[in-house]
Design a protein around this motif. Structure first.
Motif, mmCIF file in Angstrom:
data_model
loop_
_atom_site.group_PDB
_atom_site.id
_atom_site.type_symbol
_atom_site.label_atom_id
_atom_site.label_comp_id
_atom_site.label_asym_id
_atom_site.label_seq_id
_atom_site.Cartn_x
_atom_site.Cartn_y
_atom_site.Cartn_z
ATOM 1 N N ASP A 126 39.435 29.595 53.537
ATOM 2 C CA ASP A 126 38.841 28.836 54.237
ATOM 3 C C ASP A 126 38.424 27.947 53.262
ATOM 4 O O ASP A 126 37.246 28.344 52.917
ATOM 5 C CB ASP A 126 37.825 29.588 55.342
ATOM 6 N N VAL A 127 38.692 26.710 53.263
ATOM 7 C CA VAL A 127 38.027 25.629 53.289
ATOM 8 C C VAL A 127 37.723 24.763 54.050
ATOM 9 O O VAL A 127 38.782 23.872 54.445
ATOM 10 C CB VAL A 127 39.771 24.819 52.237
ATOM 11 N N ARG A 128 36.315 23.980 53.560
ATOM 12 C CA ARG A 128 35.828 22.836 54.796
ATOM 13 C C ARG A 128 35.046 22.469 53.854
ATOM 14 O O ARG A 128 33.755 22.805 53.272
ATOM 15 C CB ARG A 128 35.467 23.419 55.582
ATOM 16 N N GLN A 151 33.370 23.622 50.356
ATOM 17 C CA GLN A 151 33.722 25.098 50.143
ATOM 18 C C GLN A 151 34.555 25.888 50.529
ATOM 19 O O GLN A 151 35.353 25.321 51.204
ATOM 20 C CB GLN A 151 32.685 26.182 51.394
ATOM 21 N N VAL A 152 35.394 26.563 49.343
ATOM 22 C CA VAL A 152 35.836 27.850 49.549
ATOM 23 C C VAL A 152 35.803 29.371 49.516
ATOM 24 O O VAL A 152 35.559 29.010 48.006
ATOM 25 C CB VAL A 152 37.176 26.343 47.819
ATOM 26 N N THR A 153 35.808 29.615 50.649
ATOM 27 C CA THR A 153 36.557 30.826 50.754
ATOM 28 C C THR A 153 38.154 31.264 50.673
ATOM 29 O O THR A 153 38.828 30.782 51.470
ATOM 30 C CB THR A 153 35.494 31.286 51.679
ATOM 31 N N VAL A 154 37.619 32.270 49.912
ATOM 32 C CA VAL A 154 38.873 32.948 49.699
ATOM 33 C C VAL A 154 38.617 34.475 49.846
ATOM 34 O O VAL A 154 37.857 35.353 49.789
ATOM 35 C CB VAL A 154 39.077 32.984 47.468
ATOM 36 N N THR A 155 39.895 35.194 50.831
ATOM 37 C CA THR A 155 39.635 36.183 52.323
ATOM 38 C C THR A 155 40.843 36.863 51.338
ATOM 39 O O THR A 155 41.650 36.839 50.608
ATOM 40 C CB THR A 155 40.484 35.728 52.799
ATOM 41 N N GLY A 156 40.009 38.016 51.814
ATOM 42 C CA GLY A 156 41.291 39.134 51.055
ATOM 43 C C GLY A 156 40.487 39.892 49.441
ATOM 44 O O GLY A 156 41.242 40.535 48.977
ATOM 45 N N ALA A 157 39.189 39.582 49.043
ATOM 46 C CA ALA A 157 38.612 39.797 48.341
ATOM 47 C C ALA A 157 38.493 40.770 47.881
ATOM 48 O O ALA A 157 37.702 41.918 49.017
ATOM 49 C CB ALA A 157 37.949 38.383 47.740
ATOM 50 N N GLY A 158 37.776 41.674 46.968
ATOM 51 C CA GLY A 158 37.150 42.934 46.733
ATOM 52 C C GLY A 158 36.615 42.782 45.412
ATOM 53 O O GLY A 158 36.840 41.745 44.515
ATOM 54 N N TYR A 159 35.519 43.619 45.667
ATOM 55 C CA TYR A 159 34.857 44.236 43.718
ATOM 56 C C TYR A 159 35.156 44.338 43.102
ATOM 57 O O TYR A 159 36.826 44.958 43.132
ATOM 58 C CB TYR A 159 33.821 44.945 44.402
ATOM 59 N N PRO A 160 35.148 44.345 41.481
ATOM 60 C CA PRO A 160 36.120 44.683 40.787
ATOM 61 C C PRO A 160 35.621 45.905 40.503
ATOM 62 O O PRO A 160 37.442 46.542 39.957
ATOM 63 C CB PRO A 160 35.440 43.605 39.254
ATOM 64 N N TYR A 161 34.978 46.991 40.476
ATOM 65 C CA TYR A 161 34.810 48.157 40.544
ATOM 66 C C TYR A 161 35.967 48.519 41.437
ATOM 67 O O TYR A 161 37.027 49.322 41.878
ATOM 68 C CB TYR A 161 34.247 49.349 40.826
ATOM 69 N N ASP A 162 36.404 47.841 42.598
ATOM 70 C CA ASP A 162 38.016 48.278 43.271
ATOM 71 C C ASP A 162 39.081 47.637 43.357
ATOM 72 O O ASP A 162 39.823 48.319 43.830
ATOM 73 C CB ASP A 162 36.931 47.671 45.316
ATOM 74 N N THR A 163 38.921 46.196 42.322
ATOM 75 C CA THR A 163 40.252 45.986 42.152
ATOM 76 C C THR A 163 40.792 46.840 41.111
ATOM 77 O O THR A 163 41.790 46.591 40.190
ATOM 78 C CB THR A 163 40.260 44.909 42.304
ATOM 79 N N GLY A 164 39.344 47.441 39.835
ATOM 80 C CA GLY A 164 40.152 47.797 38.532
ATOM 81 C C GLY A 164 40.120 46.326 37.554
ATOM 82 O O GLY A 164 41.012 46.459 36.583
#
Length: 226
Positions: A126-128, A151-164
């Motif tokens: 979502d970019v606006r 504002q650049v919002t990247v969705t489907g993001a995870g914390y590093p401890y979730d994604t490795g």
């Protein structure tokens, strides 16, 4: 008997000469044109004629093969195929990525901001343009250089401890590299499935957003101020 041997030989020789004259390989002019195009391409990217529509994901390209929008030597640049309205796109159902890197660059008629990611699936965005920048979760105002904030919002993001995957930890804010409109990028980390970065600009202008693969990149291109 000798006559029968000579005629096929002459026919074969004629066919060989005809094929040599109609070969598909590039002639000297084409080679010179190709070399000129390569020499004038931006250092950070290889030129290509494919320019994606806003909100679409082009076919996968190599890491430095995003479209530049350059129309070729001696020709005016094409109009920027974007506008100033919000741009959104959904990620894949299994998206769980972490932004690993951010870079900026200058191209003919626009500046580029690239957010590289790693993990599972492909992110959305979502970019606006917004009135001001504020941190996710805490709501604290953030300083962003410039007279406009994208504002650049990247969705489907995870914390590093979730994604490795290790999250971006470079310069913050990240200054524009030779950019004309983009001043800097302020990274605001990850919160509840989204990662936000704020792009400072000298003026609001049309922009476009698209996704590239291998590696996954959300690419934001901001047109020069009018």
């Amino acid at each position: 008997m000798p006559r029968r041997v000579l005629l096929p030989a002459l026919a074969a020789l004629s066919a060989t000469m005809l094929l040599a004259g109609c070969g598909e390989g590039p002639g000297p002019a084409a080679s010179a044109s190709s070399a000129s195009s390569s020499a004038t391409s931006p250092a950070t990217s290889s030129a290509t004629s494919a320019v994606p529509s806003v909100g679409t994901a082009p076919a996968a390209r190599s890491a430095d093969a995003e479209p530049t929008g350059s129309s070729g030597a001696g020709e005016p640049a094409p109009s920027f195929p974007g506008d100033s309205s919000p741009d959104t796109a959904a990620g894949s159902a299994d998206a769980l990525v972490t932004v690993t890197g951010i870079r900026t660059g200058r191209h003919d008629g626009f500046d580029r901001v690239v957010l590289e990611a790693d993990g599972t699936g492909t992110p959305g965005w979502d970019v606006r343009w917004v009135d001001g920048a504020s941190s996710q979760g805490r709501g604290e105002p953030l300083e962003v250089a410039g007279d406009a904030v994208l504002q650049v919002t990247v969705t489907g993001a995870g914390y590093p401890y979730d994604t490795g995957v290790e999250e971006f930890s470079g310069a913050n804010p990240l200054p524009g590299q030779g950019t004309a409109n983009v001043t800097e990028v302020v990274f605001d980390a990850t919160f509840e499935g989204t990662t936000v970065a704020f792009v400072g600009a000298r003026a609001e202008s049309p922009f476009r957003v698209y996704l590239l693969q291998d590696p996954v990149r959300v690419v934001v291109e901001v047109a020069d101020a009018g």
